[in-house]
Motif scaffolding. Sequence first.
Motif, PDB file in Angstrom:
ATOM      1  N   MET A 299      75.337  25.522 -76.332  1.00 31.22           N
ATOM      2  CA  MET A 299      74.397  25.369 -77.422  1.00 31.22           C
ATOM      3  C   MET A 299      74.645  24.082 -78.184  1.00 31.22           C
ATOM      4  N   ALA A 300      75.844  23.552 -78.121  1.00 32.64           N
ATOM      5  CA  ALA A 300      76.152  22.359 -78.891  1.00 32.64           C
ATOM      6  C   ALA A 300      75.539  21.101 -78.300  1.00 32.64           C
ATOM      7  N   GLU A 301      75.286  21.095 -76.998  1.00 33.05           N
ATOM      8  CA  GLU A 301      74.753  19.879 -76.413  1.00 33.05           C
ATOM      9  C   GLU A 301      73.302  20.047 -76.023  1.00 33.05           C
ATOM     10  N   GLY A 302      72.487  19.062 -76.375  1.00 28.99           N
ATOM     11  CA  GLY A 302      71.084  19.070 -75.999  1.00 28.99           C
ATOM     12  C   GLY A 302      70.853  18.074 -74.891  1.00 28.99           C
ATOM     13  N   GLN A 303      69.612  17.936 -74.463  1.00 26.87           N
ATOM     14  CA  GLN A 303      69.288  16.955 -73.440  1.00 26.87           C
ATOM     15  C   GLN A 303      69.533  15.561 -73.998  1.00 26.87           C
ATOM     16  N   GLY A 304      69.807  14.630 -73.112  1.00 30.03           N
ATOM     17  CA  GLY A 304      70.033  13.259 -73.552  1.00 30.03           C
ATOM     18  C   GLY A 304      71.367  13.072 -74.238  1.00 30.03           C
ATOM     19  N   GLY A 305      72.242  14.108 -74.191  1.00 29.06           N
ATOM     20  CA  GLY A 305      73.582  13.976 -74.742  1.00 29.06           C
ATOM     21  C   GLY A 305      73.652  14.143 -76.245  1.00 29.06           C
ATOM     22  N   SER A 306      72.555  14.523 -76.913  1.00 29.35           N
ATOM     23  CA  SER A 306      72.652  14.704 -78.352  1.00 29.35           C
ATOM     24  C   SER A 306      73.468  15.957 -78.639  1.00 29.35           C
ATOM     25  N   THR A 307      74.109  15.991 -79.780  1.00 38.68           N
ATOM     26  CA  THR A 307      74.912  17.142 -80.142  1.00 38.68           C
ATOM     27  C   THR A 307      74.413  17.702 -81.453  1.00 38.68           C
TER      28      THR A 307
ATOM     29  N   PRO B 292      65.517  20.333 -82.251  1.00 37.34           N
ATOM     30  CA  PRO B 292      64.423  20.647 -81.334  1.00 37.34           C
ATOM     31  C   PRO B 292      64.871  20.476 -79.889  1.00 37.34           C
ATOM     32  N   VAL B 293      64.401  21.371 -79.032  1.00 33.74           N
ATOM     33  CA  VAL B 293      64.723  21.296 -77.605  1.00 33.74           C
ATOM     34  C   VAL B 293      63.982  20.097 -77.020  1.00 33.74           C
ATOM     35  N   GLY B 294      64.696  19.281 -76.311  1.00 29.79           N
ATOM     36  CA  GLY B 294      64.107  18.082 -75.715  1.00 29.79           C
ATOM     37  C   GLY B 294      64.998  16.881 -75.965  1.00 29.79           C
TER      38      GLY B 294
ATOM     39  N   PHE C 171      65.451  14.325 -78.156  1.00 32.96           N
ATOM     40  CA  PHE C 171      65.172  13.796 -79.484  1.00 32.96           C
ATOM     41  C   PHE C 171      66.480  13.406 -80.157  1.00 32.96           C
ATOM     42  N   ASP C 172      66.422  12.348 -80.941  1.00 28.95           N
ATOM     43  CA  ASP C 172      67.595  11.916 -81.689  1.00 28.95           C
ATOM     44  C   ASP C 172      67.486  12.402 -83.123  1.00 28.95           C
ATOM     45  N   GLY C 173      68.520  13.102 -83.579  1.00 25.45           N
ATOM     46  CA  GLY C 173      68.559  13.567 -84.959  1.00 25.45           C
ATOM     47  C   GLY C 173      69.327  12.595 -85.810  1.00 25.45           C
ATOM     48  N   PRO C 174      69.407  12.885 -87.053  1.00 27.71           N
ATOM     49  CA  PRO C 174      68.908  14.036 -87.786  1.00 27.71           C
ATOM     50  C   PRO C 174      67.377  14.049 -87.885  1.00 27.71           C
ATOM     51  N   PHE C 175      66.860  15.166 -88.447  1.00 26.03           N
ATOM     52  CA  PHE C 175      65.426  15.408 -88.429  1.00 26.03           C
ATOM     53  C   PHE C 175      64.847  15.679 -89.812  1.00 26.03           C
ATOM     54  N   ARG C 176      63.538  15.493 -89.875  1.00 26.24           N
ATOM     55  CA  ARG C 176      62.742  15.859 -91.048  1.00 26.24           C
ATOM     56  C   ARG C 176      61.821  16.993 -90.619  1.00 26.24           C
ATOM     57  N   LEU C 177      61.593  17.949 -91.506  1.00 28.99           N
ATOM     58  CA  LEU C 177      60.741  19.088 -91.209  1.00 28.99           C
ATOM     59  C   LEU C 177      59.651  19.183 -92.266  1.00 28.99           C
ATOM     60  N   ARG C 178      58.426  19.280 -91.802  1.00 30.85           N
ATOM     61  CA  ARG C 178      57.290  19.506 -92.699  1.00 30.85           C
ATOM     62  C   ARG C 178      56.708  20.853 -92.327  1.00 30.85           C
ATOM     63  N   LEU C 179      56.675  21.768 -93.284  1.00 30.91           N
ATOM     64  CA  LEU C 179      56.146  23.105 -93.058  1.00 30.91           C
ATOM     65  C   LEU C 179      54.760  23.223 -93.673  1.00 30.91           C
ATOM     66  N   SER C 180      53.860  23.831 -92.921  1.00 34.44           N
ATOM     67  CA  SER C 180      52.532  24.122 -93.440  1.00 34.44           C
ATOM     68  C   SER C 180      52.073  25.444 -92.855  1.00 34.44           C
TER      69      SER C 180
ATOM     70  N   ARG D  15      61.728  33.689 -82.266  1.00 34.49           N
ATOM     71  CA  ARG D  15      60.454  32.956 -82.244  1.00 34.49           C
ATOM     72  C   ARG D  15      60.679  31.470 -81.977  1.00 34.49           C
ATOM     73  N   LEU D  16      61.831  30.957 -82.397  1.00 29.98           N
ATOM     74  CA  LEU D  16      62.144  29.537 -82.197  1.00 29.98           C
ATOM     75  C   LEU D  16      62.841  29.270 -80.858  1.00 29.98           C
ATOM     76  N   GLU D  17      63.256  30.336 -80.162  1.00 31.97           N
ATOM     77  CA  GLU D  17      63.975  30.164 -78.901  1.00 31.97           C
ATOM     78  C   GLU D  17      63.159  29.334 -77.909  1.00 31.97           C
ATOM     79  N   GLY D  18      63.839  28.357 -77.311  1.00 27.72           N
ATOM     80  CA  GLY D  18      63.181  27.463 -76.361  1.00 27.72           C
ATOM     81  C   GLY D  18      62.415  26.337 -77.036  1.00 27.72           C
ATOM     82  N   LYS D  19      62.374  26.361 -78.374  1.00 31.31           N
ATOM     83  CA  LYS D  19      61.674  25.329 -79.145  1.00 31.31           C
ATOM     84  C   LYS D  19      62.636  24.534 -80.027  1.00 31.31           C
ATOM     85  N   VAL D  20      63.409  25.276 -80.813  1.00 34.03           N
ATOM     86  CA  VAL D  20      64.355  24.663 -81.748  1.00 34.03           C
ATOM     87  C   VAL D  20      65.631  25.499 -81.744  1.00 34.03           C
TER      88      VAL D  20
END
Length: 165
Positions: A1-9, A51-53, A55-64, A139-144
Amino acid sequence: MAEGQGGSTMSNGRLVEVELDEASIARSTPDVEHERAVAIYDLIEENEFEPVGDFDGPFRLRLSIVEKKLVFEIAQEDGAPAITHVLSLTPLRKIIKDYFLICESYFEAIRHSSPSQIEAIDMGRRGVHNDGSRILMERLEGKVRVDMQTARRLFTLICALHWKG
């Protein structure tokens, strides 16, 4: 779980900003606005969010909320769009309603009940909160990817979006 694609942690997999879309999430009472601000502060202060994929973090989240769905617009720290996920709120509606009911019981108990009764209601409140957090994680599994504490903080924020004051 600690490692994502592209080597991000997960060390870079965190939120540095959370914004609520003013157009879809109406302003509320000062108390509710305060609860929302506290939920956002707590979420940003400590979280694991990736997020799964590739992507380079850190991230910003906008909720609507659009057509009774929760929209997660995720961007990279520099504002470059990463991915958007739309989640149905239907699986969370009952647990949110249950959470509000038990919170009302808890606040009433604080005024009139014994410490043991308050503790019992608070344990139930935490249990419902954990259940809501687990549903959100599913609900977020496979997404984030999120840890349980981040899911708890996100669930708190989602509840805060529904508080009427």
